[in-house]
Design an enzyme around this catalytic site. Structure first.
Site, PDB file in Angstrom:
ATOM      1  N   CYS A 192     -54.082  23.073 -35.195  1.00 30.85           N
ATOM      2  CA  CYS A 192     -54.153  21.609 -35.140  1.00 30.85           C
ATOM      3  C   CYS A 192     -53.901  21.086 -33.735  1.00 30.85           C
ATOM      4  O   CYS A 192     -54.242  19.944 -33.419  1.00 30.85           O
ATOM      5  CB  CYS A 192     -53.155  20.995 -36.119  1.00 30.85           C
TER       6      CYS A 192
ATOM      7  N   GLU B   8     -51.128  14.643 -41.870  1.00 35.38           N
ATOM      8  CA  GLU B   8     -51.602  15.097 -40.560  1.00 35.38           C
ATOM      9  C   GLU B   8     -53.066  15.437 -40.754  1.00 35.38           C
ATOM     10  O   GLU B   8     -53.404  16.397 -41.448  1.00 35.38           O
ATOM     11  CB  GLU B   8     -50.818  16.325 -40.105  1.00 35.38           C
TER      12      GLU B   8
END
Length: 489
Positions: free
Chosen positions: A263, A226
């Protein structure tokens, strides 16, 4: 070999032995290991939060909640293993009368082997030593070696001690879990032939370097990274007309949450051109104080990102963005990161997408004004893959085309809310097109286990060698697909 190499080889050899034992363990046994770790973390929450706050400056309330999320995901994966559908057991009985004749085929998912996990800086519990990557790998019978993050070394070490002790007390095999530190150890871990998959949360440059190492090995392995996400938000004219103040307040709270280090921070917000929304957002941000960032390195990078964006010019030499709120020139390392709001036009984004759509880690967002749906669609088409996309529209508005486009660039599409805050449950998807993630599978939610499994089919196998999930009488009592039909226990 160097001493460090010998130590890593010893860890991966132990992890290989432990992975074999864990794969042979029952789902109930592995669930017990996960629950034991969760209980141990909960029992030590006060100590862990104190260490984490000293190293990350995220605050007691936020960190206490994150420990609860972490232990909650450990218990979720314990439930996933005992429910059984994670095995994806399939039985197709033989049919000699078919053309051509069909053999008896039985397939399920098996653990991939020892896994490397790289901790994230912004979630020192939930995406770190005992986080979701570790929990989902252990759940399916993989061993795990975690590379601790340099932003919270003391917390990493203490968490690893608690996890190791809890696993041992619960009867897990020795070597099932280990911790290493340092960039060289992380690089060597990805290249070690015993490691069969890697989970990573971090920057695009760092993640991409490890990704390239993983796929260029003599035996390439999956790299589940990620890496970055802009998380676009689209606001329609009707929504803005009806609830502009509410939207400004919600956006201000979301992009500044945790000093903008989530995020899922909404980094791009598409709004109709010619409205007063930028001023409303500036008012909503005015009471948001500067906040300390996770590390000095991150704090030093934040003002650099702000200055780079503010300095952009159009081909005509005009400023490509304007500052709506906040100081571009700031010392985030010394004084904390102050929120900054920029605004630009969709035409400018189309002119220089790579420059304007560069992620800036911290409490900042970019408002992008669009003139009509066609221009909005064109601008969204150049937005990189993201973890989330959000729609703010009014009831009755036809946003089906917009939703279809957003579904193509993000793994989770929200309606009427804000992307910061990720539920950990069976239905969650926390992944998206590159660079949000490097694969199709999520790092949060029940299907995270799928990253650390591989399918194996058995043809005309005697029942004595089959996994219990594939035996005729279904002794585990789990959901299976038999001759094309989903059969529930």
């Amino acid at each position: 070999m160097t001493t460090a190499t010998l130590e890593l080889s010893a860890l991966t050899a132990a992890a290989t032995r432990a992975a074999n034992a864990a794969a042979a363990a029952s789902d109930v046994e592995r669930a017990g290991w996960l629950n034991a770790v969760a209980d141990a973390l909960d029992a030590n929450v006060t100590e862990l939060v104190a260490i984490a706050d000293a190293e990350t400056r995220l605050g007691t309330a936020r960190l206490t909640g994150e420990v609860a999320r972490t232990t909650g995901q450990l218990r979720l994966f314990a439930a996933v293993t005992t429910e059984g559908s994670y095995l994806e057991a399939v039985i197709d009985h033989a049919d000699p009368s078919a053309t051509p004749p069909r053999p008896d085929l039985r397939r399920l998912l098996k653990p991939i082997g020892p896994v490397a996990v790289f901790s994230a800086s912004n979630f020192p519990f939930a995406f770190s030593v005992a986080g979701g990557d570790t929990a989902s790998a252990l759940a399916v019978g993989c061993s795990v070696i975690v590379k601790g993050h340099s932003g919270h070394p003391g917390l990493s070490q203490r968490t690893a001690e608690i996890v190791t002790d809890a696993l041992a007390a619960a009867g897990a095999p020795a070597g099932l879990f280990a911790l290493v530190s340092g960039r060289e150890a992380g690089t060597a871990l990805v290249q070690d032939p015993a490691i069969k998959a890697v989970g990573f949360t971090g920057s695009i440059p760092g993640g991409r370097a490890l990704f390239d190492l993983a796929v260029s090995r003599p035996d390439p392995i999956p790299f589940y990274g990620e890496l970055g996400s802009l998380n676009p938000v689209v606001v329609t004219a009707a929504a803005l007309q009806e609830r502009a103040g509410e939207l400004a307040s919600g956006l201000a709270g979301s992009f500044t949450l945790g000093a903008g280090q989530f995020c899922t921070k909404p980094g791009l917000v598409f709004i109709p051109a010619g409205t007063g929304f930028p001023a409303l957002l500036a008012d909503a941000v005015r009471d948001k104080d500067a906040a300390p960032m996770l590390t000095d390195r991150i704090a030093e990078a934040y003002p650099d990102g702000l200055k780079a964006l503010a300095a952009l010019r159009t081909t005509a030499g005009l400023p490509a963005v304007r500052v709506v709120s906040g100081p571009v020139d700031q010392d985030a390392a010394a004084n904390g990161a102050a929120p900054v709001v920029f605004v630009t036009g969709a035409a400018d984004v189309l002119e220089q997408p790579e420059e304007l759509l560069e992620e800036c880690f911290g409490p900042t967002t970019l408002l992008i004004e669009y003139s009509d749906p066609d221009q909005l669609g064109a601008a969204l088409a150049v937005v990189p893959g993201s973890l989330t996309a959000t729609v703010h529209a009014q009831p009755g508005e036809d946003v089906s085309e917009l939703v279809e486009q957003l579904s193509g660039l993000a793994g989770r599409v929200l309606f009427g809310g804000w992307p910061t805050g990720v539920a950990v449950n069976w239905g969650q998807q926390h992944g998206g097109p590159y660079p949000a993630t490097t694969s199709l599978f999520t790092s949060v939610g029940a299907t995270a286990v799928r990253r650390f499994q591989r399918p194996v089919a058995y043809q005309d196998a005697p029942e004595t060698v089959l996994h219990p999930a594939l035996r005729e009488d279904n002794p585990l009592g789990i959901p299976r697909r038999v001759d094309g039909v989903l059969v529930l226990p």
